[in-house]
Motif scaffolding. Structure first.
Motif, PDB file in Angstrom:
ATOM      1  N   LYS A   1     -75.821  34.973  -5.725  1.00 50.97           N
ATOM      2  CA  LYS A   1     -74.699  34.182  -5.481  1.00 50.97           C
ATOM      3  C   LYS A   1     -74.102  34.444  -4.061  1.00 50.97           C
ATOM      4  O   LYS A   1     -73.589  35.406  -3.750  1.00 50.97           O
ATOM      5  CB  LYS A   1     -73.553  34.152  -6.449  1.00 50.97           C
TER       6      LYS A   1
ATOM      7  N   TRP B   1     -66.709  39.258  -5.670  1.00 51.66           N
ATOM      8  CA  TRP B   1     -66.651  38.641  -6.923  1.00 51.66           C
ATOM      9  C   TRP B   1     -65.910  37.165  -6.776  1.00 51.66           C
ATOM     10  O   TRP B   1     -66.502  36.117  -7.060  1.00 51.66           O
ATOM     11  CB  TRP B   1     -66.383  39.259  -7.938  1.00 51.66           C
TER      12      TRP B   1
ATOM     13  N   ASP C   1     -64.797  39.331 -17.773  1.00 47.47           N
ATOM     14  CA  ASP C   1     -65.120  37.791 -17.385  1.00 47.47           C
ATOM     15  C   ASP C   1     -66.465  37.325 -17.926  1.00 47.47           C
ATOM     16  O   ASP C   1     -66.793  36.230 -17.996  1.00 47.47           O
ATOM     17  CB  ASP C   1     -65.200  37.718 -16.043  1.00 47.47           C
TER      18      ASP C   1
ATOM     19  N   GLN D   1     -67.457  34.780  -4.667  1.00 42.08           N
ATOM     20  CA  GLN D   1     -68.863  34.294  -5.398  1.00 42.08           C
ATOM     21  C   GLN D   1     -68.653  33.350  -6.508  1.00 42.08           C
ATOM     22  O   GLN D   1     -69.635  32.317  -6.631  1.00 42.08           O
ATOM     23  CB  GLN D   1     -69.626  35.502  -5.795  1.00 42.08           C
ATOM     24  N   ASN D   2     -67.406  33.338  -6.850  1.00 41.88           N
ATOM     25  CA  ASN D   2     -67.436  32.534  -8.226  1.00 41.88           C
ATOM     26  C   ASN D   2     -66.245  31.462  -8.522  1.00 41.88           C
ATOM     27  O   ASN D   2     -65.692  31.223  -9.537  1.00 41.88           O
ATOM     28  CB  ASN D   2     -66.900  33.736  -9.457  1.00 41.88           C
TER      29      ASN D   2
ATOM     30  N   ARG E   1     -66.672  28.892 -11.182  1.00 44.06           N
ATOM     31  CA  ARG E   1     -66.761  29.389 -12.630  1.00 44.06           C
ATOM     32  C   ARG E   1     -66.440  28.401 -13.483  1.00 44.06           C
ATOM     33  O   ARG E   1     -67.060  28.157 -14.632  1.00 44.06           O
ATOM     34  CB  ARG E   1     -65.879  30.611 -12.618  1.00 44.06           C
TER      35      ARG E   1
ATOM     36  N   TYR F   1     -60.215  31.740  -4.537  1.00 43.24           N
ATOM     37  CA  TYR F   1     -60.662  31.492  -6.180  1.00 43.24           C
ATOM     38  C   TYR F   1     -59.568  30.540  -6.786  1.00 43.24           C
ATOM     39  O   TYR F   1     -60.210  29.772  -7.570  1.00 43.24           O
ATOM     40  CB  TYR F   1     -60.537  32.781  -6.864  1.00 43.24           C
TER      41      TYR F   1
END
Length: 826
Positions: A730, A446, A416, A449-450, A453, A485
């Motif tokens: 994050k 992850w 990523d 947290q993203n 993105r 996500y």
């Protein structure tokens, strides 16, 4: 999404109280201490990104024996006697076969055809019995199964074919008479009992040659030869596309082509022309994942399956650059041009008229109408971005010249982020590539947290195909993080045009990769928790994103803290002069291994001992041999280690912030077959890369490794030079949402993920929209560690009706849940 960082434990805000007083609430409230309050505001008068029908799809790769014995329901393993020690050290041409009497595997000019290299010579009075896959051959009472065999005999020779298990005969035996040269002989069995432990036997009364011994169920998905229960589970997702055939098996291997003069070459890259035409003329090839693949499931079947499930076909072709840890570019322009021409021929096979060479081949296979191929991917996860892109440009130029309506997709490597990712993206942007395939497998943390993105991606740059992603497990906790996500993917549907979880299928007895979306054995199949999340999203996509905002969950991030550790992975290594110094200069740990290693606790595998004043790990095959020292409460410290790789495939690992065996950070120097160094974070056992760079570690050289931790800022030094730094601050937001509009139904779909142990009492403001008083609710809720299996499905959708819906109402989303509210606009 905008968010605030305020938590209300004792009640709703004033606005929310006003809302709650005028509506019928959702599910009953939990106790106050188990409830977190949120607010969602929807702006129905506006529209954001358009969501394409192809947004979500599936990725099929022949991994975990997904094809033979799986989606391609051949019940006979090694049906053409092509297994070989050249492909797998445990294989022989008689793998999965038991011989009674005399039988020989033969490869000579008398073979069936050039690509079926080996056949079986069976003497009179001898027989062979096949064990199938898993526990044996699965047949069901009253269903029909088609047997076939290619055979030749110098004299008229009877064959007796039986289907039985340990309890006895399953169906009446069939007798066939072989006469003359190679020909195909057929029979049909209809068992009178159901079993998962069947065996198929062929006995000969005289000398005979046999090849392509097959037993296939007659009842297949839409009559097109695929295992029905697996195909139906995939079809139930309503995928927008099917990406095939890989994956690593596409861009690995020797890259050599088939040569009629010398015969088929083993361990070469997947090439589509090997997989079409009569099945007995298709090659058997060594699979990158350690077993053989028969190509009974080939490109024609992939295209047919995509059509059957209403999905866009999306094939991947090799670019002559190997990825997946092999990292080699093939410099052979003649071979490159042949692969480019093969790609053009593939498009003609899919779309060409029946008057064209490859369109005619498709028609002869039973499909005169074109398959309407619109997207094609070149390459997969290359770690050599410049070498790949040079070749990609040649593919793209050729395809665009001949087929300007076909979108050619590039890729950004296997991670990523990192230098490979950055270089690949820069090359793709500079060349104005249409679409770039990203892959990443990260921890649930992850994914939480993203979510943002793609918020910052260039709206005018290449679009994103998220071709492979998963959070490292099949628990509901994993599925929740992926669901959270996915709300970010939908919110950014103007950038992320295609997305597919990976891998799709796994036979539970032949697993090379975890996690997987759908699991099966020879008699049953079941969807994982991740499957249920994917199905819920894929069946409720909508046409456009409706702008919305939500409050968030506050997080309190203290300093990065934890003990220190040393480890190896498929290497032997020696460590010395370990010191940990506090920010105030005080010594927390010092060890020159002049005595014993009593300060260290062995938490992993391997063999550690003090040798000549060094701490040495000597098991070259062991993976993650972690030893730790210190206090999990340590923070703001400097770690120094002297490390020497002694032998093996990789480098060494130095850990910090170690809480326990599943929660730590480590600097992986010389990982991924000694090609890359990275800092990885492990959370509950799932790892994600925080920073990575290409690089290798020399054997026998002493390296000074220094790690400086201040607050949540980490700086890394190698031999006194700064290697990199990162700040791990994050938040892992557990409450995520997105709202879409479904033009066909007239519904607004409010999609909420609550990935925490507390229920989420939420004030929902629909912005004055006129809505029906009832909404359809679909909920996935379970314990975070819940796992679906063959015998239990704790993660399954529950549908209900919510009454009292208005433009403002409250709803309590259960702890650890994914909830979709379909609200009809008037």
């Amino acid at each position: 999404m905008s968010s605030t960082r305020t938590r209300w434990r004792l009640g709703l805000t004033a606005t929310a109280l006003l809302v709650a007083s005028t509506v019928v609430p959702g599910p009953a409230r939990a106790d106050a201490d188990d409830v977190t309050d949120y607010a969602i505001t929807v702006h129905p008068e506006r529209s954001d990104a358009k969501i394409d029908d192809t947004m979500y799809g599936v990725f099929f790769e022949d991994i975990n024996r997904a094809a033979d014995g799986g989606l391609y329901p051949e019940l006979v393993q090694n049906r053409s006697f092509e297994y070989s020690t050249a492909d797998n050290s445990s294989y022989t041409p008689l793998t999965s076969w038991t011989v009674s009497g005399t039988a020989r595997a033969v490869s000579d000019d008398g073979r069936l055809d050039a690509r079926n290299r080996t056949y079986l010579a069976l003497d009179g009075g001898s027989s062979v019995t096949n064990a199938g896959y898993n526990t044996g051959i699965r047949v069901e009472s009253g269903k029909a199964y088609d047997f076939s065999v290619w055979a030749r005999a110098d004299a008229s020779t009877p064959l007796t074919v039986t289907l039985r298990d340990a309890e006895g005969t399953l169906a009446e035996a069939r007798r066939l008479t072989v006469r003359g040269g190679w020909a195909r002989y057929r029979a049909r069995f209809t068992p009178d009992r159901t079993t998962s432990t069947g065996r198929l036997a062929v006995a000969a009364e005289g000398a005979v040659a046999l090849d392509m011994i097959s037993l296939l169920p007659r009842d297949t998905y839409k009559g097109h030869g695929l295992r029905k229960d697996l195909a139906e589970k995939i079809a139930a997702l309503h995928p927008g596309f099917v990406r095939f055939p890989g994956g690593c098996l596409v861009n690995t291997g020797s890259m050599q082509g088939y040569d009629e003069a010398s015969g088929y070459q083993r361990k070469r890259a997947y090439q589509w022309k090997d997989t079409v035409g009569p099945v007995e003329q298709r090659a058997t090839n060594a699979n990158f994942w350690g077993y053989n693949q028969s190509y009974g499931l080939g490109y024609y079947e992939y295209f047919q399956f995509a059509e059957d499930v209403g999905a866009m076909p999306l094939p991947v072709v090799p670019a002559l650059v190997t990825g997946c840890g092999q990292n080699k570019a093939v410099d052979d322009d003649t071979l490159l041009q042949r692969h480019i021409q093969d790609t053009l021929d593939l498009i003609e096979f899919a779309n060409g008229p029946v008057t064209s060479e490859w369109g005619a081949r498709r028609a002869r296979m039973g499909h005169p109408r074109p398959f309407h191929l619109t997207h094609l991917e070149v390459g997969n996860e290359e770690n050599l971005p410049r070498e790949f892109f040079t070749r990609f440009e040649k593919f793209r130029t050729a395809v665009e010249a001949a087929y300007p309506d076909v979108t050619v997709i590039s890729n950004a490597g296997p991670d990523d982020s990192g230098s490979t990712f950055d270089t690949a993206w820069q090359l793709n942007r500079d060349a104005n590539v249409d679409m770039v395939d990203e892959h990443y497998y990260n921890s649930p943390q992850w994914f939480l947290q993203n979510n943002d993105r793609y918020d910052s991606y260039d709206r005018n740059g290449p679009k994103v195909f998220l071709g492979e992603y998963a959070s490292g497990g099949n628990t509901f906790k994993n599925a929740l993080s992926e669901a959270a996500y996915m709300t970010g993917l939908e919110r950014n549907a103007d950038v992320v045009k295609l997305a597919s979880y990976a891998p799709l299928l796994a036979n539970e007895d032949y697993v090379q990769w975890r996690p997987d979306m759908i699991w099966f054995n020879n008699h049953a199949s079941w969807g994982s928790a991740d499957y249920e999340v994917q199905k819920l999203f894929m069946n409720n996509v909508g046409d456009r994103v409706v702008p919305s905002t939500a409050t968030g969950t506050p997080t309190l991030n203290g300093p990065l803290s934890g003990a220190v550790g040393l480890s190896t992975w498929a290497t032997t290594a020696a460590y010395d002069d370990v010191s940990v110094t506090g920010a105030d200069g005080g010594t927390l740990l010092g060890d020159d291994f002049g005595g014993d290693a009593s300060q260290w606790t062995h938490t992993g595998g391997g063999s550690w001992s003090v040798q000549d004043g060094q701490y040495v790990q000597t098991d070259v095959a062991a993976e993650n041999t972690m030893v730790t020292a210190g206090d999990p409460a340590w923070h703001d410290y400097d770690l120094h280690v002297k490390a020497i790789k002694k032998s093996g495939k990789e480098g060494f690992l130095v850990a910090f912030g170690v809480k326990d065996t599943g929660n730590y950070y480590w600097w992986n120097l010389g990982g991924w077959n000694n090609t890359t160094s990275a800092v990885e974070q492990a959370v509950d056992g799932g790892k994600s890369s925080l920073i990575s760079k290409p690089g290798s570690i020399e054997t026998g050289r002493a390296y000074d490794v220094d790690i400086k931790i201040r607050g949540r800022q980490v700086t890394l030094y190698l031999d006194g030079q700064e290697w990199g730094s990162f700040t791990d601050d994050k938040p892992a937001e557990p409450f995520r949402q997105v709202v879409t509009r479904d033009a066909k139904s007239g519904d607004v779909v409010v999609k909420v993920v609550n990935a925490q142990a507390a229920a989420a009492r939420t004030a929902i403001d629909l912005g004055g929209a006129k809505v029906a008083p009832e909404a359809r609710v679909t909920t996935l809720a379970a314990g975070p560690e819940a796992v679906n299996s063959e015998t239990a499905t704790p993660v399954a959708p529950v549908t209900s009706t919510l009454e009292g819906v208005a433009d403002r109402f409250t709803y309590t989303f259960p702890a650890n849940s994914v909830t979709f509210l379909r609200i009809r606009q008037r």
